[in-house]
Design a protein around this motif. Sequence first.
Motif, PDB file in Angstrom:
ATOM      1  N   PRO A 166       0.743  -1.288   0.176  1.00  0.00           N
ATOM      2  CA  PRO A 166       0.036   0.155   0.029  1.00  0.00           C
ATOM      3  C   PRO A 166       0.787   1.421   0.051  1.00  0.00           C
ATOM      4  CG  PRO A 166      -0.045  -1.081   2.124  1.00  0.00           C
ATOM      5  CD  PRO A 166       0.681  -1.870   1.354  1.00  0.00           C
ATOM      6  N   ALA A 167       1.644   1.392  -0.972  1.00  0.00           N
ATOM      7  CA  ALA A 167       2.348   2.503  -1.242  1.00  0.00           C
ATOM      8  C   ALA A 167       2.316   3.317  -2.711  1.00  0.00           C
ATOM      9  CB  ALA A 167       4.162   2.126  -0.853  1.00  0.00           C
ATOM     10  N   PRO A 168       2.297   4.561  -2.584  1.00  0.00           N
ATOM     11  CA  PRO A 168       2.064   5.556  -1.484  1.00  0.00           C
ATOM     12  C   PRO A 168       0.539   5.115  -0.779  1.00  0.00           C
ATOM     13  CG  PRO A 168       1.763   6.796  -3.352  1.00  0.00           C
ATOM     14  CD  PRO A 168       2.291   5.352  -3.978  1.00  0.00           C
ATOM     15  N   MET A 169       0.402   5.608   0.341  1.00  0.00           N
ATOM     16  CA  MET A 169      -0.889   5.123   1.063  1.00  0.00           C
ATOM     17  C   MET A 169      -2.060   5.918   0.314  1.00  0.00           C
ATOM     18  SD  MET A 169      -2.568   3.316   3.155  1.00  0.00           S
ATOM     19  CE  MET A 169      -1.298   2.420   3.845  1.00  0.00           C
ATOM     20  N   ASN A 170      -3.258   5.072   0.465  1.00  0.00           N
ATOM     21  CA  ASN A 170      -4.448   5.938  -0.222  1.00  0.00           C
ATOM     22  C   ASN A 170      -5.514   5.293   0.511  1.00  0.00           C
ATOM     23  OD1 ASN A 170      -6.381   6.897  -1.968  1.00  0.00           O
ATOM     24  ND2 ASN A 170      -4.988   6.622  -3.665  1.00  0.00           N
ATOM     25  N   THR A 171      -6.702   5.729   0.322  1.00  0.00           N
ATOM     26  CA  THR A 171      -7.745   5.256   1.050  1.00  0.00           C
ATOM     27  C   THR A 171      -8.108   3.807   0.763  1.00  0.00           C
ATOM     28  OG1 THR A 171      -8.785   7.331   1.228  1.00  0.00           O
ATOM     29  CG2 THR A 171     -10.085   5.461   1.815  1.00  0.00           C
ATOM     30  N   ALA A 190       1.746   1.479   7.939  1.00  0.00           N
ATOM     31  CA  ALA A 190       1.061   0.870   9.024  1.00  0.00           C
ATOM     32  C   ALA A 190       0.518   1.615   9.897  1.00  0.00           C
ATOM     33  CB  ALA A 190       2.036  -0.378   9.743  1.00  0.00           C
ATOM     34  N   GLU A 191       1.143   2.737  10.434  1.00  0.00           N
ATOM     35  CA  GLU A 191       0.733   3.804  10.967  1.00  0.00           C
ATOM     36  C   GLU A 191      -0.686   4.481  10.695  1.00  0.00           C
ATOM     37  OE1 GLU A 191       4.427   5.531  12.815  1.00  0.00           O
ATOM     38  OE2 GLU A 191       3.434   7.480  12.439  1.00  0.00           O
ATOM     39  N   MET A 192      -0.467   4.820   9.353  1.00  0.00           N
ATOM     40  CA  MET A 192      -1.512   5.609   8.566  1.00  0.00           C
ATOM     41  C   MET A 192      -2.709   4.638   8.444  1.00  0.00           C
ATOM     42  SD  MET A 192      -0.138   7.767   5.510  1.00  0.00           S
ATOM     43  CE  MET A 192       1.644   7.080   5.280  1.00  0.00           C
ATOM     44  N   SER A 194      -3.302   1.956  10.531  1.00  0.00           N
ATOM     45  CA  SER A 194      -3.953   1.527  11.848  1.00  0.00           C
ATOM     46  C   SER A 194      -4.247   2.753  12.755  1.00  0.00           C
ATOM     47  CB  SER A 194      -3.106   0.685  12.668  1.00  0.00           C
ATOM     48  OG  SER A 194      -1.736   1.378  12.930  1.00  0.00           O
ATOM     49  N   GLY A 195      -3.685   3.733  12.305  1.00  0.00           N
ATOM     50  CA  GLY A 195      -3.935   4.995  13.382  1.00  0.00           C
ATOM     51  C   GLY A 195      -3.076   5.016  14.478  1.00  0.00           C
ATOM     52  N   ILE A 196      -2.194   4.299  14.832  1.00  0.00           N
ATOM     53  CA  ILE A 196      -1.500   4.412  15.854  1.00  0.00           C
ATOM     54  C   ILE A 196       0.194   4.272  15.437  1.00  0.00           C
ATOM     55  CG2 ILE A 196      -3.166   2.916  17.324  1.00  0.00           C
ATOM     56  CD1 ILE A 196      -0.988   0.387  17.104  1.00  0.00           C
ATOM     57  N   PRO A 197       0.904   4.715  16.326  1.00  0.00           N
ATOM     58  CA  PRO A 197       2.327   4.953  15.879  1.00  0.00           C
ATOM     59  C   PRO A 197       3.088   3.557  15.944  1.00  0.00           C
ATOM     60  CG  PRO A 197       1.938   6.128  17.906  1.00  0.00           C
ATOM     61  CD  PRO A 197       0.570   5.535  17.490  1.00  0.00           C
ATOM     62  N   VAL A 198       3.863   3.449  14.888  1.00  0.00           N
ATOM     63  CA  VAL A 198       4.647   2.066  14.822  1.00  0.00           C
ATOM     64  C   VAL A 198       6.208   2.363  14.726  1.00  0.00           C
ATOM     65  CG1 VAL A 198       4.867   0.142  13.269  1.00  0.00           C
ATOM     66  CG2 VAL A 198       2.539   1.198  13.430  1.00  0.00           C
ATOM     67  N   ASN A 199       6.593   2.331  16.008  1.00  0.00           N
ATOM     68  CA  ASN A 199       8.024   2.498  15.885  1.00  0.00           C
ATOM     69  C   ASN A 199       8.828   1.192  16.172  1.00  0.00           C
ATOM     70  OD1 ASN A 199       8.136   5.084  15.495  1.00  0.00           O
ATOM     71  ND2 ASN A 199       7.185   5.448  17.572  1.00  0.00           N
ATOM     72  N   SER A 200       7.959   0.274  16.936  1.00  0.00           N
ATOM     73  CA  SER A 200       8.818  -0.877  17.485  1.00  0.00           C
ATOM     74  C   SER A 200       8.049  -1.960  17.206  1.00  0.00           C
ATOM     75  CB  SER A 200       8.879  -0.844  19.100  1.00  0.00           C
ATOM     76  OG  SER A 200       7.415  -0.887  19.428  1.00  0.00           O
TER      77      SER A 200
END
Length: 305
Positions: A166-171, A190-192, A194-200
Amino acid sequence: MSAKKIIVVGSTNMDMVVKTSHIPVPGETVLGGSFFMNPGGKGANQAVAVARLGGEVSFISKVGNDIFGKQSSQLFEEEGISTRYLLADAGEPSGVALITVDAHGENSIVVASGANANLLPKDLEAALNEIAGAGILLMQLEIPMETVHFAAKYAASLGIKVILNPAPMNTLTPELLQHVHIITPNSKEAEMLSGIPVNSIADARKAATLIAGMGVKNVVITMGAQGALILEDGRFEEVPARPVEAVDTTAAGDVFNGALAVALSEGKTLAEAVQFACQAAAISVTRLGAQSSIPHRNELIVSNL
Ligand code: ADP
């Protein structure tokens, strides 16, 4: 068992790069340094990755009726990619990316999609038999969403595995996601999604669970130097990256996706395929450039993959 054919439906661009001391601000003209052109586009990069890593690949894409389109076609043939469905648009020029890179390696990029924006479902109709004979359909999001949706639905109805990068992200609608066998966002995507920060990797587990909840069977989140996280049928598996000295991570995701498709087409399990993809992508980050950095299969023999 012989490997199944892979179809890539996606973009072809010509990257036009100029190095400058600094990136111009609005209204400013800067005298740049060296200029070079690199073939690019996520679709093309992934098709080249499939070919170099030993997969049989047909690439469905649209270029302009111009010099860049002809160069791309020639290049794909040299790579052993079937160009039967590389279409030339009568009205729009080939897609280009205008890239400025400053002395610190920062870049600014403007993409003119050109013919890529005209790759429409009707263009795929001539290629339906080709898709029907494949084992895997690999797509990204640099072409119209209606085309991605059409191809995914058709392939899934025939039991062909759809991999969506899914790159670049779209709906992404639930209608599209239900046809996707494996979705492969990087941490930002994944952040976009799921709506949560993904660092780890712990964050990636949470995001993967949320993404699977949207109706996708399998989720593979690529985490750069941290490797990749798999959520397959409700089970997690972590695959570490191969430790390397990274010099340029451009197209790491494209190599990963191409490699993943190749390994799955050979009947490997998802976990084995992700290991293979991490090995191939690690080699690519040790080299400069996009397509120039994509490894050949014989470079992975050392690791017996
Ligand atoms: P993208 O290129 O789409 O941003 P990632 O940065 O997640 O995607 O990279 C894709 C894959 O490439 C990773 O899962 C990993 O296997 C490999 N990779 C990326 N960066 C590195 C690195 N610094 N060292 C080793 N492998 C890497």
